[in-house]
Enzyme design. Structure first.
Site, mmCIF file in Angstrom:
data_model
loop_
_atom_site.group_PDB
_atom_site.id
_atom_site.type_symbol
_atom_site.label_atom_id
_atom_site.label_comp_id
_atom_site.label_asym_id
_atom_site.label_seq_id
_atom_site.Cartn_x
_atom_site.Cartn_y
_atom_site.Cartn_z
ATOM 1 N N ASN A 184 0.869 -1.176 0.000
ATOM 2 C CA ASN A 184 0.000 0.000 0.000
ATOM 3 C C ASN A 184 0.909 1.230 0.000
ATOM 4 O O ASN A 184 1.444 1.601 1.038
ATOM 5 C CB ASN A 184 -0.888 -0.041 1.250
ATOM 6 C CG ASN A 184 -1.726 1.210 1.397
ATOM 7 O OD1 ASN A 184 -1.796 2.042 0.487
ATOM 8 N ND2 ASN A 184 -2.366 1.354 2.538
ATOM 9 N N LYS A 235 0.211 4.241 -0.354
ATOM 10 C CA LYS A 235 -0.427 5.455 0.186
ATOM 11 C C LYS A 235 -0.118 6.634 -0.749
ATOM 12 O O LYS A 235 -0.013 6.430 -1.958
ATOM 13 C CB LYS A 235 0.013 5.703 1.637
ATOM 14 C CG LYS A 235 -0.171 4.439 2.487
ATOM 15 C CD LYS A 235 -0.021 4.654 3.948
ATOM 16 C CE LYS A 235 -0.237 3.327 4.673
ATOM 17 N NZ LYS A 235 -0.176 3.427 6.106
ATOM 18 N N HIS A 260 -9.632 1.432 4.588
ATOM 19 C CA HIS A 260 -8.354 1.559 5.290
ATOM 20 C C HIS A 260 -8.520 2.502 6.489
ATOM 21 O O HIS A 260 -9.299 3.449 6.432
ATOM 22 C CB HIS A 260 -7.289 2.100 4.329
ATOM 23 C CG HIS A 260 -5.925 2.064 4.942
ATOM 24 N ND1 HIS A 260 -5.468 3.066 5.760
ATOM 25 C CD2 HIS A 260 -4.954 1.126 4.897
ATOM 26 C CE1 HIS A 260 -4.254 2.744 6.187
ATOM 27 N NE2 HIS A 260 -3.923 1.572 5.677
ATOM 28 N N GLU A 290 -6.850 4.873 7.591
ATOM 29 C CA GLU A 290 -6.657 6.314 7.338
ATOM 30 C C GLU A 290 -7.913 6.918 6.730
ATOM 31 O O GLU A 290 -8.201 8.098 6.932
ATOM 32 C CB GLU A 290 -5.418 6.516 6.450
ATOM 33 C CG GLU A 290 -4.139 6.331 7.269
ATOM 34 C CD GLU A 290 -2.993 5.672 6.536
ATOM 35 O OE1 GLU A 290 -2.984 5.682 5.292
ATOM 36 O OE2 GLU A 290 -2.099 5.130 7.217
ATOM 37 N N GLU A 349 -5.816 -4.786 10.441
ATOM 38 C CA GLU A 349 -4.819 -3.741 10.661
ATOM 39 C C GLU A 349 -5.147 -2.981 11.944
ATOM 40 O O GLU A 349 -5.955 -2.046 11.931
ATOM 41 C CB GLU A 349 -4.819 -2.763 9.479
ATOM 42 C CG GLU A 349 -4.446 -3.403 8.163
ATOM 43 C CD GLU A 349 -3.816 -2.388 7.212
ATOM 44 O OE1 GLU A 349 -2.736 -2.690 6.714
ATOM 45 O OE2 GLU A 349 -4.396 -1.320 6.994
ATOM 46 N N GLY A 382 2.008 2.441 10.736
ATOM 47 C CA GLY A 382 2.957 3.539 10.587
ATOM 48 C C GLY A 382 3.623 3.960 11.887
ATOM 49 O O GLY A 382 4.279 4.991 11.950
ATOM 50 N N SER A 425 3.017 -1.966 10.427
ATOM 51 C CA SER A 425 4.448 -2.012 10.719
ATOM 52 C C SER A 425 5.098 -3.364 10.413
ATOM 53 O O SER A 425 6.003 -3.801 11.129
ATOM 54 C CB SER A 425 4.724 -1.599 12.178
ATOM 55 O OG SER A 425 4.305 -0.259 12.390
HETATM 56 P P1 PGA Z 1 2.582 0.402 7.649
HETATM 57 O O1 PGA Z 1 1.145 0.595 6.952
HETATM 58 O O2 PGA Z 1 3.148 -0.893 7.135
HETATM 59 O O3 PGA Z 1 3.384 1.601 7.202
HETATM 60 O O4 PGA Z 1 2.353 0.372 9.123
HETATM 61 C C1 PGA Z 1 0.287 -0.497 6.754
HETATM 62 C C2 PGA Z 1 -0.993 -0.030 6.137
HETATM 63 O O5 PGA Z 1 -1.463 1.062 6.473
HETATM 64 O O6 PGA Z 1 -1.580 -0.731 5.281
#
Ligand code: PGA
Length: 254
Positions: free
Chosen positions: A9, A11, A94, A96, A167, A173, A211
């Site tokens: 992803n 982003k 997601h 976010e 998640e 993140g 992460s």
């Molecule tokens: P990350 O993001 O691996 O940077 O924690 C995962 C995601 O949001 O899909």
């Protein structure tokens, strides 16, 4: 037997030259074995990335879509538009989009998007997961039950039609990864809920996200109900993305 999936992803990262370079480096070193890899670029890069992966087994996914087929929805893209790029997947709901961006998507809108994706013959990657406050209040499993029940109303629950991503919001993140035991507990619960909803629970892939890095991937992917990863930060470099894919392969062939 569920084919492991590792999806990147991206982003809102990279520019077009860097995106092309990343895909070129990934395709130059694709792992051999039973695993599927996907890249999910910003929507404006879907067409060029489709071209860049056209003659490979790499899959393409969108990071979101809008549920209406067309109309006065300035700035949005429909499921059919995504499908035209030759994408296989669409990330839906997601965290976010649930918690950070704009008007914060609710489970009703997420459900409409999952349905729209399936109608366009895209495979939705439905993201679910608890916040830190919900985990601390021991509501994790209830939150997952609710998000799945609400997000999947009227949806196709076959293994070929749906992917779930667990998640935990507090792990995205942040560098703070769920323990393998926390991941397995959540994934097993998701699989039980899919069964309760009359889904093909044993065939649906459930990805862990939050992460994931090369040095923690193997332990997480070794869990019996973890079928791969949705990778953010570590998917922006070919080396780390491919290392996670290899760790996943190794964990699943043990
Ligand atoms: P990350 O993001 O691996 O940077 O924690 C995962 C995601 O949001 O899909």
């Amino acid at each position: 037997m569920r084919l492991p999936l590792v999806a990147g992803n991206w982003k809102m990262n990279l520019d077009l030259p860097k995106a092309r370079e990343l895909v070129a480096n990934i395709r130059a070193d694709l792992p051999a074995g039973p695993i599927e890899l996907a890249v999910c670029p910003p929507s404006i890069y879907l067409f060029p990335m489709a071209k860049a992966i056209a003659d490979t087994d790499l899959r393409l996914g969108a990071q979101d879509l809008y549920h209406e087929p067309n109309g006065a929805f300035t700035g949005e893209i429909s499921a059919n538009m995504v499908r035209e790029t030759n994408a296989t997947y669409a990330i839906i709901g997601h965290s976010e989009r649930r918690h950070v961006i704009g008007h914060h998507e609710d489970d009703r809108m997420i459900n409409l998007k999952v349905r729209a994706a399936q109608q366009a013959e895209l495979v939705p990657i439905l993201c679910v997961g608890e916040t830190l406050a919900e985990r601390q209040a021991e509501q994790t499993l209830d939150v997952l039950t609710y998000q799945l029940g609400a997000g999947l109303i009227g949806c196709e629950l076959a293994g070929s039609a749906l992917v779930i991503a667990y998640e935990p919001v507090w792990a995205i993140g942040t560098g703070q990864v769920a323990t393998p035991e926390q991941a397995q507990e959540a994934h097993a619960h998701i699989r039980r809920e899919l069964a309760r909803l009359n889904g093909q629970a044993a065939a649906v892939r459930i990805l862990y996200g939050g992460s994931v890095k090369p040095d923690n991937a193997r332990e997480i992917m070794a869990q019996s109900d973890v079928d791969g990863g949705l990778v953010g930060g570590a998917s922006l470099k070919a080396d780390s993305f491919l290392a996670i894919a290899r760790e996943t392969l190794a964990a699943k062939s043990q």
